[in-house]
Design an enzyme around this catalytic site. Structure first.
Site, PDB file in Angstrom:
ATOM      1  CG  ASN A  99      57.353   6.309  26.714  1.00 36.70           C
ATOM      2  OD1 ASN A  99      57.244   5.645  25.773  1.00 36.70           O
ATOM      3  ND2 ASN A  99      58.520   6.359  26.990  1.00 36.70           N
ATOM      4  CG  HIS A 197      49.026  -2.955  16.855  1.00 37.91           C
ATOM      5  ND1 HIS A 197      49.270  -2.202  15.684  1.00 37.91           N
ATOM      6  CD2 HIS A 197      49.650  -2.588  17.935  1.00 37.91           C
ATOM      7  CE1 HIS A 197      50.181  -1.205  16.158  1.00 37.91           C
ATOM      8  NE2 HIS A 197      50.334  -1.379  17.481  1.00 37.91           N
TER       9      HIS A 197
END
Length: 332
Positions: A99, A197
């Site tokens: 992350n 995306h």
């Protein structure tokens, strides 16, 4: 059940009937406290404040929209949509290397600070994450998704839970399907949500496995599934970088600032940035869906709306579970 179809906004049409009913079927008795416009009485301006804050942040940093959308995936897939990815501290989800490149936290915290002034202890960080991601898509020309709210914030955030639950960029289709299936999501959801995306950007180190270091120290293409000219563009961009963890490349080389179905057209043209993108064209189960979405943006938007809503109610805390954090980055 508190999740009322009559509270879907905008005013229900045939499209919204078809949109909201599948969500009602998905919601179990454990989610009975979620509803559309949950804050209508307790904090009526909440969703407008989120939307305005997201737009304001994007006006100074357009890249934040893609970051906000990515953030919800990293929250919801780990232990449900409970805002646990926002919590700071050693050993938390946010501290995990997987992350490390997440962003958009300041936007969520800014919204929370404003709401704590007008409606203290009322709006959860978990809801803010979902609403901000929804608004980020809308701000870039995507569909307006009706979102049920009423989530409560989780009080546990563990780095050990991150890696087993998020998609790595070199996963096979089978690995991705397994993770999505474990969350109650279908193969169609996998392909549709991969459409995220169509916006955002990635660091060079997230797709460098598609290249190798040549004898002269230069990068060379080893992944034949990539279009040669696109691969060369990536090589030029990343080879000139001294630090592949900081140089960024648009996920969508064609329309990176618009939420549209160009991502799927890119896949057909062999211009998927990640191995996980290209893999969708190499499997019959996913390729057929890619081709449909590439040819029909309206279909993509409708399916995105359904899949995004499904993701947004995964593993939510409601009722007496969890808490409403005063600060999104720390438990009370």
């Amino acid at each position: 059940m508190a999740l009322q179809f009559s509270s879907c906004r905008p005013k229900p049409t045939l499209f919204f009937i078809l949109l909201c009913l599948p969500l009602l079927l998905l919601v179990s008795s454990s989610l009975a406290d979620l509803s559309f416009n949950f804050y209508a009485g307790s904090c009526p301006g909440a969703e407008l404040i989120v939307r305005n804050t997201v737009r304001s942040a994007a006006s100074s940093d357009p890249s934040v929209l893609g970051k906000l959308l990515r953030l919800i995936f990293h929250d919801c897939f780990v232990q449900g949509c409970d805002g646990s990815v926002l919590i700071r501290g050693n050993g938390t989800e946010r501290s995990d290397p997987g992350n490390a490149s997440l962003g958009g936290f300041a936007v969520i915290e800014n919204v929370k600070n404003v709401l704590e002034i007008f409606c203290p202890g009322t709006v959860s960080c978990a809801d803010l994450l979902v609403l901000a991601a929804r608004d980020a898509v809308e701000a870039l020309g995507g569909p307006v998704v009706p979102i049920p709210t009423g989530r409560r914030d989780g009080t546990v955030s563990m780095a050990a839970n991150v890696r087993p639950n998020i998609i790595d960029t070199d996963f096979t289709v089978d690995k991705m399907i397994n993770i999505f299936s474990s969350k109650g999501l279908s193969i169609q959801d996998l392909v549709v949500l991969s459409g995220a995306h169509t916006i955002g950007a990635a660091h060079c180190n997230t797709f460098n496995s598609r290249f190798k270091l040549g004898p002269k120290g230069n990068l060379e293409l080893i992944d034949s599934s990539l279009d040669n000219s696109y691969a060369q563009t990536l090589l030029n961009k990343c080879s000139s970088s001294l630090d592949p963890t900081t140089t960024v490349v648009d996920n969508d080389p064609e329309t990176s600032s618009t939420f549209d179905n160009q991502y799927y057209k890119n896949l057909i043209a062999h211009k998927g940035l990640f191995q996980t993108d290209s893999a969708l064209m190499e499997d019959d189960r996913t390729r057929k869906i890619v081709e449909i979405l590439a040819n029909d943006q309206e279909s993509f938007f409708e399916r995105w709306t359904e899949s995004f809503m499904k993701m947004s109610v995964m593993g939510v805390r409601v009722g007496e579970e969890g808490e409403i954090r005063r600060s999104c980055s720390a438990v009370n």
